[in-house]
Design a protein around this motif. Sequence first.
Motif, PDB file in Angstrom:
ATOM      1  N   PHE A  89       0.865  -1.172   0.000  1.00  0.00           N
ATOM      2  CA  PHE A  89       0.000   0.000   0.000  1.00  0.00           C
ATOM      3  C   PHE A  89       0.907   1.229   0.000  1.00  0.00           C
ATOM      4  N   VAL A  90       0.585   2.245  -0.809  1.00  0.00           N
ATOM      5  CA  VAL A  90       1.480   3.390  -0.915  1.00  0.00           C
ATOM      6  C   VAL A  90       0.706   4.662  -1.234  1.00  0.00           C
ATOM      7  N   ALA A  91       1.059   5.732  -0.525  1.00  0.00           N
ATOM      8  CA  ALA A  91       0.496   7.063  -0.748  1.00  0.00           C
ATOM      9  C   ALA A  91       1.576   7.926  -1.379  1.00  0.00           C
ATOM     10  N   PRO A  92       1.489   8.215  -2.690  1.00  0.00           N
ATOM     11  CA  PRO A  92       2.580   8.921  -3.358  1.00  0.00           C
ATOM     12  C   PRO A  92       2.630  10.411  -3.087  1.00  0.00           C
ATOM     13  N   ASP A  93       1.549  10.975  -2.548  1.00  0.00           N
ATOM     14  CA  ASP A  93       1.484  12.419  -2.349  1.00  0.00           C
ATOM     15  C   ASP A  93       0.775  12.696  -1.033  1.00  0.00           C
ATOM     16  N   ALA A  94       0.614  13.977  -0.722  1.00  0.00           N
ATOM     17  CA  ALA A  94      -0.041  14.368   0.528  1.00  0.00           C
ATOM     18  C   ALA A  94      -1.502  14.721   0.298  1.00  0.00           C
ATOM     19  N   ASP A  95      -2.094  14.193  -0.772  1.00  0.00           N
ATOM     20  CA  ASP A  95      -3.475  14.539  -1.126  1.00  0.00           C
ATOM     21  C   ASP A  95      -4.506  13.600  -0.503  1.00  0.00           C
ATOM     22  N   GLY A  96      -4.051  12.651   0.318  1.00  0.00           N
ATOM     23  CA  GLY A  96      -4.970  11.748   0.992  1.00  0.00           C
ATOM     24  C   GLY A  96      -5.277  10.468   0.245  1.00  0.00           C
ATOM     25  N   LEU A 110      -5.060  -7.407  -7.362  1.00  0.00           N
ATOM     26  CA  LEU A 110      -6.072  -6.401  -7.082  1.00  0.00           C
ATOM     27  C   LEU A 110      -5.359  -5.073  -6.889  1.00  0.00           C
ATOM     28  N   ALA A 111      -5.836  -4.020  -7.543  1.00  0.00           N
ATOM     29  CA  ALA A 111      -5.242  -2.698  -7.387  1.00  0.00           C
ATOM     30  C   ALA A 111      -6.342  -1.645  -7.466  1.00  0.00           C
ATOM     31  N   ALA A 112      -6.245  -0.649  -6.595  1.00  0.00           N
ATOM     32  CA  ALA A 112      -7.245   0.412  -6.556  1.00  0.00           C
ATOM     33  C   ALA A 112      -6.640   1.624  -5.858  1.00  0.00           C
ATOM     34  N   VAL A 113      -7.375   2.744  -5.903  1.00  0.00           N
ATOM     35  CA  VAL A 113      -6.918   3.968  -5.258  1.00  0.00           C
ATOM     36  C   VAL A 113      -8.103   4.655  -4.594  1.00  0.00           C
ATOM     37  N   GLY A 114      -7.830   5.363  -3.503  1.00  0.00           N
ATOM     38  CA  GLY A 114      -8.857   6.117  -2.809  1.00  0.00           C
ATOM     39  C   GLY A 114      -8.321   6.621  -1.487  1.00  0.00           C
ATOM     40  N   PRO A 115      -9.156   7.364  -0.735  1.00  0.00           N
ATOM     41  CA  PRO A 115      -8.709   7.906   0.543  1.00  0.00           C
ATOM     42  C   PRO A 115      -8.982   6.996   1.733  1.00  0.00           C
ATOM     43  N   GLU A 116      -9.769   5.916   1.521  1.00  0.00           N
ATOM     44  CA  GLU A 116     -10.147   5.027   2.612  1.00  0.00           C
ATOM     45  C   GLU A 116     -10.545   3.675   2.036  1.00  0.00           C
ATOM     46  N   SER A 160       3.209   4.477 -14.304  1.00  0.00           N
ATOM     47  CA  SER A 160       1.900   4.714 -14.921  1.00  0.00           C
ATOM     48  C   SER A 160       0.767   4.050 -14.144  1.00  0.00           C
ATOM     49  N   ALA A 161       1.101   3.060 -13.286  1.00  0.00           N
ATOM     50  CA  ALA A 161       0.071   2.407 -12.476  1.00  0.00           C
ATOM     51  C   ALA A 161      -0.490   3.331 -11.401  1.00  0.00           C
ATOM     52  N   PHE A 162       0.210   4.424 -11.119  1.00  0.00           N
ATOM     53  CA  PHE A 162      -0.318   5.454 -10.220  1.00  0.00           C
ATOM     54  C   PHE A 162      -1.213   6.374 -11.043  1.00  0.00           C
ATOM     55  N   PHE A 163      -2.356   5.872 -11.444  1.00  0.00           N
ATOM     56  CA  PHE A 163      -3.146   6.491 -12.503  1.00  0.00           C
ATOM     57  C   PHE A 163      -3.890   7.746 -12.063  1.00  0.00           C
ATOM     58  N   ARG A 164      -3.889   8.056 -10.785  1.00  0.00           N
ATOM     59  CA  ARG A 164      -4.469   9.311 -10.317  1.00  0.00           C
ATOM     60  C   ARG A 164      -3.390  10.362 -10.041  1.00  0.00           C
ATOM     61  N   HIS A 165      -2.165  10.047 -10.372  1.00  0.00           N
ATOM     62  CA  HIS A 165      -1.045  10.956 -10.155  1.00  0.00           C
ATOM     63  C   HIS A 165      -0.155  10.975 -11.394  1.00  0.00           C
ATOM     64  N   GLY A 172      14.454  10.319  -5.786  1.00  0.00           N
ATOM     65  CA  GLY A 172      14.404  11.442  -4.867  1.00  0.00           C
ATOM     66  C   GLY A 172      13.083  11.630  -4.157  1.00  0.00           C
ATOM     67  N   LYS A 173      12.072  10.857  -4.510  1.00  0.00           N
ATOM     68  CA  LYS A 173      10.762  11.031  -3.892  1.00  0.00           C
ATOM     69  C   LYS A 173      10.684  10.285  -2.559  1.00  0.00           C
ATOM     70  N   THR A 174       9.909  10.844  -1.662  1.00  0.00           N
ATOM     71  CA  THR A 174       9.585  10.196  -0.399  1.00  0.00           C
ATOM     72  C   THR A 174       8.073   9.996  -0.344  1.00  0.00           C
ATOM     73  N   MET A 175       7.640   8.789  -0.047  1.00  0.00           N
ATOM     74  CA  MET A 175       6.228   8.451   0.019  1.00  0.00           C
ATOM     75  C   MET A 175       5.949   7.759   1.348  1.00  0.00           C
ATOM     76  N   ARG A 176       4.686   7.502   1.607  1.00  0.00           N
ATOM     77  CA  ARG A 176       4.280   6.748   2.794  1.00  0.00           C
ATOM     78  C   ARG A 176       3.717   5.417   2.330  1.00  0.00           C
ATOM     79  N   CYS A 177       3.999   4.349   3.080  1.00  0.00           N
ATOM     80  CA  CYS A 177       3.617   3.022   2.591  1.00  0.00           C
ATOM     81  C   CYS A 177       3.559   2.012   3.733  1.00  0.00           C
ATOM     82  N   ASN A 178       3.047   0.833   3.392  1.00  0.00           N
ATOM     83  CA  ASN A 178       3.157  -0.324   4.266  1.00  0.00           C
ATOM     84  C   ASN A 178       3.189  -1.580   3.405  1.00  0.00           C
TER      85      ASN A 178
END
Length: 216
Positions: A89-96, A110-116, A160-165, A172-178
Amino acid sequence: MKITARHITGQPPTAGTTSQWLDRHQVGWNELAVANWAQDYPYHPEAKFRIAHTDTHIVIQFDVEETSIRAEALHDGGRVWEDSCCEFFVAPDADGLYYNFECNCIGTLLAAVGPERENRQPATPETLNSIARKTTFAHSRIPLSQGEYHWQQEIIIPVSAFFRHHIASLSGKTMRCNFYKCGDKLHRPHFLSWSPVNTPTPDFHRPDFFGTIHFE
């Protein structure tokens, strides 16, 4: 929790060559050591992962030893978390928004994106097909079985799989993940993670407990 994804120049490996590629570049392993909700789910299979990137692709390998196995989800987008499953699971930005990439032991994704957890936007078949995977087992049904199983999984995720970003380069990027290992319908259900999840009941859709990943 913090982790660094090694930057490796050149093209990413192809599915089936990831282990040799990571070995050649001496990429080390990280333990999936947190048995969340251990009072109710004490079983702790041996699981670990390693990760690197090539600017345009994230390359992950999981290694699992467990005492039961299952693979009933045969089609992408299915209920893979009920099988022997590894997840990123990974959050590439600070947009939630965060992405869940969940793959069972036969390579169903299975792959999807959302805030919750609810109301997530699933990846299209085109996006799913762009994510290479390879596992120890052939892509065919494995009924719930007990024994001693050792299996590995490779997953290669293009930016490209980060289709909302829009991510041109990971460097050089820092992201949040588990990272997770689960198996909701195995003989001994379990919910392992890299970064601890402090909730009363099993819930991996908790970006508030993600750790940090830095891409060299």
